[in-house]
Scaffold this motif. Structure first.
Motif, PDB file in Angstrom:
ATOM      1  N   ILE A 339      -3.349  13.783  14.958  1.00  0.00           N
ATOM      2  CA  ILE A 339      -4.362  14.340  14.073  1.00  0.00           C
ATOM      3  C   ILE A 339      -4.757  13.272  13.065  1.00  0.00           C
ATOM      4  CG2 ILE A 339      -3.605  16.745  14.280  1.00  0.00           C
ATOM      5  CD1 ILE A 339      -2.210  16.391  11.527  1.00  0.00           C
ATOM      6  N   ASN A 340      -5.981  13.364  12.587  1.00  0.00           N
ATOM      7  CA  ASN A 340      -6.412  12.459  11.524  1.00  0.00           C
ATOM      8  C   ASN A 340      -5.826  12.933  10.202  1.00  0.00           C
ATOM      9  OD1 ASN A 340      -7.961  10.949  13.303  1.00  0.00           O
ATOM     10  ND2 ASN A 340      -9.797  12.185  12.957  1.00  0.00           N
ATOM     11  N   VAL A 341      -5.403  11.986   9.389  1.00  0.00           N
ATOM     12  CA  VAL A 341      -4.829  12.302   8.086  1.00  0.00           C
ATOM     13  C   VAL A 341      -5.434  11.363   7.043  1.00  0.00           C
ATOM     14  CG1 VAL A 341      -2.658  13.185   9.018  1.00  0.00           C
ATOM     15  CG2 VAL A 341      -2.864  10.748   8.469  1.00  0.00           C
ATOM     16  N   THR A 342      -5.184  11.670   5.807  1.00  0.00           N
ATOM     17  CA  THR A 342      -5.512  10.756   4.716  1.00  0.00           C
ATOM     18  C   THR A 342      -4.246  10.463   3.936  1.00  0.00           C
ATOM     19  OG1 THR A 342      -6.102  12.588   3.242  1.00  0.00           O
ATOM     20  CG2 THR A 342      -7.889  11.553   4.481  1.00  0.00           C
ATOM     21  N   TRP A 343      -4.201   9.292   3.340  1.00  0.00           N
ATOM     22  CA  TRP A 343      -3.078   8.950   2.464  1.00  0.00           C
ATOM     23  C   TRP A 343      -3.612   8.693   1.058  1.00  0.00           C
ATOM     24  CZ3 TRP A 343      -3.497   4.223   0.138  1.00  0.00           C
ATOM     25  CH2 TRP A 343      -4.286   3.254   0.769  1.00  0.00           C
ATOM     26  N   ARG A 344      -2.797   9.061   0.087  1.00  0.00           N
ATOM     27  CA  ARG A 344      -3.179   8.859  -1.317  1.00  0.00           C
ATOM     28  C   ARG A 344      -2.005   8.243  -2.062  1.00  0.00           C
ATOM     29  NH1 ARG A 344      -5.121  15.079  -2.189  1.00  0.00           N
ATOM     30  NH2 ARG A 344      -6.535  15.192  -0.395  1.00  0.00           N
ATOM     31  N   TYR A 345      -2.334   7.183  -2.777  1.00  0.00           N
ATOM     32  CA  TYR A 345      -1.318   6.468  -3.542  1.00  0.00           C
ATOM     33  C   TYR A 345      -1.476   6.801  -5.022  1.00  0.00           C
ATOM     34  CZ  TYR A 345       1.098   2.538  -5.751  1.00  0.00           C
ATOM     35  OH  TYR A 345       1.918   1.760  -6.527  1.00  0.00           O
ATOM     36  N   ASN A 346      -0.368   7.159  -5.660  1.00  0.00           N
ATOM     37  CA  ASN A 346      -0.401   7.439  -7.089  1.00  0.00           C
ATOM     38  C   ASN A 346       0.982   7.204  -7.678  1.00  0.00           C
ATOM     39  OD1 ASN A 346      -1.566   8.502  -9.598  1.00  0.00           O
ATOM     40  ND2 ASN A 346      -0.215  10.256  -9.254  1.00  0.00           N
ATOM     41  N   ASN A 347       1.055   6.419  -8.735  1.00  0.00           N
ATOM     42  CA  ASN A 347       2.296   6.227  -9.475  1.00  0.00           C
ATOM     43  C   ASN A 347       3.462   5.828  -8.565  1.00  0.00           C
ATOM     44  OD1 ASN A 347       3.748   6.107 -11.858  1.00  0.00           O
ATOM     45  ND2 ASN A 347       4.345   8.250 -11.795  1.00  0.00           N
ATOM     46  N   TYR A 348       3.218   4.819  -7.710  1.00  0.00           N
ATOM     47  CA  TYR A 348       4.237   4.288  -6.802  1.00  0.00           C
ATOM     48  C   TYR A 348       4.755   5.329  -5.815  1.00  0.00           C
ATOM     49  CZ  TYR A 348       3.968   0.218  -9.735  1.00  0.00           C
ATOM     50  OH  TYR A 348       3.484  -0.875 -10.414  1.00  0.00           O
ATOM     51  N   SER A 349       3.846   6.129  -5.297  1.00  0.00           N
ATOM     52  CA  SER A 349       4.193   7.091  -4.260  1.00  0.00           C
ATOM     53  C   SER A 349       2.983   7.281  -3.354  1.00  0.00           C
ATOM     54  CB  SER A 349       4.604   8.433  -4.876  1.00  0.00           C
ATOM     55  OG  SER A 349       4.928   9.373  -3.878  1.00  0.00           O
ATOM     56  N   THR A 350       3.195   7.304  -2.044  1.00  0.00           N
ATOM     57  CA  THR A 350       2.137   7.533  -1.068  1.00  0.00           C
ATOM     58  C   THR A 350       2.376   8.863  -0.377  1.00  0.00           C
ATOM     59  OG1 THR A 350       1.860   5.160  -0.675  1.00  0.00           O
ATOM     60  CG2 THR A 350       0.989   6.662   0.999  1.00  0.00           C
ATOM     61  N   ARG A 351       1.385   9.740  -0.400  1.00  0.00           N
ATOM     62  CA  ARG A 351       1.478  11.058   0.234  1.00  0.00           C
ATOM     63  C   ARG A 351       0.441  11.158   1.347  1.00  0.00           C
ATOM     64  NH1 ARG A 351       6.098  13.687  -1.922  1.00  0.00           N
ATOM     65  NH2 ARG A 351       6.402  12.720  -3.958  1.00  0.00           N
ATOM     66  N   TRP A 352       0.735  12.021   2.314  1.00  0.00           N
ATOM     67  CA  TRP A 352      -0.086  12.154   3.514  1.00  0.00           C
ATOM     68  C   TRP A 352      -0.614  13.583   3.628  1.00  0.00           C
ATOM     69  CZ3 TRP A 352      -0.460   7.756   6.735  1.00  0.00           C
ATOM     70  CH2 TRP A 352       0.392   6.706   6.382  1.00  0.00           C
ATOM     71  N   TYR A 353      -1.929  13.717   3.959  1.00  0.00           N
ATOM     72  CA  TYR A 353      -2.571  15.023   3.951  1.00  0.00           C
ATOM     73  C   TYR A 353      -3.380  15.242   5.226  1.00  0.00           C
ATOM     74  CZ  TYR A 353      -1.426  14.605  -0.998  1.00  0.00           C
ATOM     75  OH  TYR A 353      -0.756  14.426  -2.192  1.00  0.00           O
ATOM     76  N   ASP A 354      -3.445  16.513   5.662  1.00  0.00           N
ATOM     77  CA  ASP A 354      -4.239  16.846   6.838  1.00  0.00           C
ATOM     78  C   ASP A 354      -5.690  17.102   6.434  1.00  0.00           C
ATOM     79  OD1 ASP A 354      -4.357  19.429   5.771  1.00  0.00           O
ATOM     80  OD2 ASP A 354      -2.801  20.216   7.083  1.00  0.00           O
ATOM     81  N   ALA A 355      -6.498  17.526   7.408  1.00  0.00           N
ATOM     82  CA  ALA A 355      -7.932  17.703   7.170  1.00  0.00           C
ATOM     83  C   ALA A 355      -8.234  18.788   6.145  1.00  0.00           C
ATOM     84  CB  ALA A 355      -8.639  18.021   8.486  1.00  0.00           C
ATOM     85  N   SER A 356      -7.325  19.746   5.996  1.00  0.00           N
ATOM     86  CA  SER A 356      -7.521  20.825   5.027  1.00  0.00           C
ATOM     87  C   SER A 356      -7.042  20.445   3.628  1.00  0.00           C
ATOM     88  CB  SER A 356      -6.802  22.095   5.489  1.00  0.00           C
ATOM     89  OG  SER A 356      -5.396  21.892   5.494  1.00  0.00           O
TER      90      SER A 356
END
Length: 390
Positions: A339-356
């Motif tokens: 599945i396609n995901v997005t990643w977001r970096y904030n305050n020395y942490s990377t999180r991964w999110y789905d399309a929703s």
């Protein structure tokens, strides 16, 4: 020292002062013992991230501990490994992981201990050769960390996110100027046989592809430097896991994942449906752990598309920069689907999110993270799924 080197050194020392002020606030860990260990402290008055629910638990064996969402964190002498979502012995509770800089060229293979890594990062260095950064929780199971090579600053940045002690043998000029000189993160550099008692050389291999160290030597060096063996107080893992294996019902087929952008080793992964894992291949054959003799396999593959660019002032060496900040696109592969995901970096942490926009929960198991640019102009494609681009 010529004028060019002096100019670079002054420039990067000045920049490092600014970086030092910002890196004293780390989203992956504080360091309450920092005044005696040399690890970076947080600035007074800053807001620290919420402490991980699994950190610092101390309960009787055979009891159940749950986090606020109802997930069982500890039972019958076992804990959930935050890097895999798998049950492991409670002796590893809150243990600070070890990360290592592994060389990944034929002269340095086979690597040792990769079967015991929870997460493995793969990135290009110069000339599209790749280096691996395995992250170990159960590092006492590793026979030796081999073959260690020099680190790069973009690997260093990731070690901060996982609150690891990083092992390597030497460093790039930029990493030396911008990271190591100011000691922004805890590391152990094994580069000199006399000065570094933990360094060993494998005489069956040709230098510089033969450096290694043992887990007990790492522990001795950690103690000598005063590094904490447990996570700093507000560390929180980048990844979330489902309680059991779940298919990606709406995912596209991804039974073969290949990375032609890594043009020296040309790695790929093939999905084994019976075992629900991806087997790893490179250099036209199986990628094998030198310790176990077994082919490497993982449950999850994360593709992180990140901008790559030439490193200003170091173009002659072919050095590059990888920009971890902000957000970007990616792909999550598991169970033969993606599945396609997005990643977001904030305050020395990377999180991964789905399309929703929901944070993804990966299947319990080991993860391989492939770091690649999304676009480039030299005719090489980035990541292929069953032979096709995304």
């Amino acid at each position: 020292m010529n004028n060019r080197k002096i100019k670079h050194r002054l420039k990067y020392k000045a920049a490092a002062v600014i970086l030092g002020l910002t890196m004293m606030i780390t989203g992956c860990g504080s360091n309450e013992e920092a005044t005696t260990t040399g690890e970076a402290t947080t600035q007074a008055g800053t807001t620290q991230p919420t402490t991980s629910a699994s950190a610092g638990l101390s309960v009787a064996e055979s009891s159940l501990i749950h986090d606020p969402t109802g997930i069982t964190l500890k039972k019958d002498g076992m804990i959930l490994n935050p890097l895999t979502g798998l049950w492991i012995d409670e002796k590893y509770e809150n243990l600070r992981p070890i990360s290592a800089q592994y060389c990944n060229v034929p002269q340095a293979l086979p690597s040792y201990g990769l079967s015991f890594a929870d997460i493995i990062y793969e990135m290009v260095t110069e000339a599209r050769t790749t280096r691996l950064m395995p992250i170990f929780t159960e590092y006492d199971k590793v026979e030796k960390f081999e073959a260690l090579r020099s680190t790069r600053h973009y690997f260093n940045r990731k070690t901060v996110e996982y609150d690891t002690i990083h092992l390597f043998c030497g460093a790039s000029d930029y990493a030396n100027h911008y990271d190591l000189y100011w000691q922004h993160y805890p590391y152990l550099e094994f580069v000199d046989l006399i000065k570094d008692p933990g360094l060993n050389r494998d005489n069956s291999r040709v230098a510089p592809y033969n450096a290694f160290t043992y887990p007990d030597q790492v522990l001795k060096q950690m103690e000598a430097k005063g590094y904490s063996k447990t996570h700093r107080s507000y560390y929180e893992c980048n990844h979330k896991f489902a309680s059991e294996f779940t298919d990606l019902a709406d995912g596209d087929t991804a039974t073969k994942v290949s990375v032609p952008y890594f043009r020296k080793n040309l790695p790929w992964f093939e999905y084994n449906e019976a075992e629900q894992v991806y087997y790893r291949y490179q250099f036209e054959g199986k990628h094998v752990d030198g310790q176990t003799g077994e082919q490497l396999k993982v449950t999850n593959i994360l593709i992180q598309y990140v901008p790559h660019r030439a490193l200003a002032g170091y173009e002659e060496a072919g050095s590059q920069d990888i920009d971890w900040t902000g957000s970007g696109e990616g792909v999550y592969c598991t169970g033969g689907k993606r599945i396609n995901v997005t990643w977001r970096y904030n305050n020395y942490s990377t999180r991964w999110y789905d399309a929703s926009g929901e944070e993804i929960k990966m299947n319990p198991g080991k993860t391989w993270i492939v770091v690649s640019p999304k676009t480039y102009g030299d005719g090489y494609k980035g990541v292929l799924f069953n032979g096709e681009e995304q």
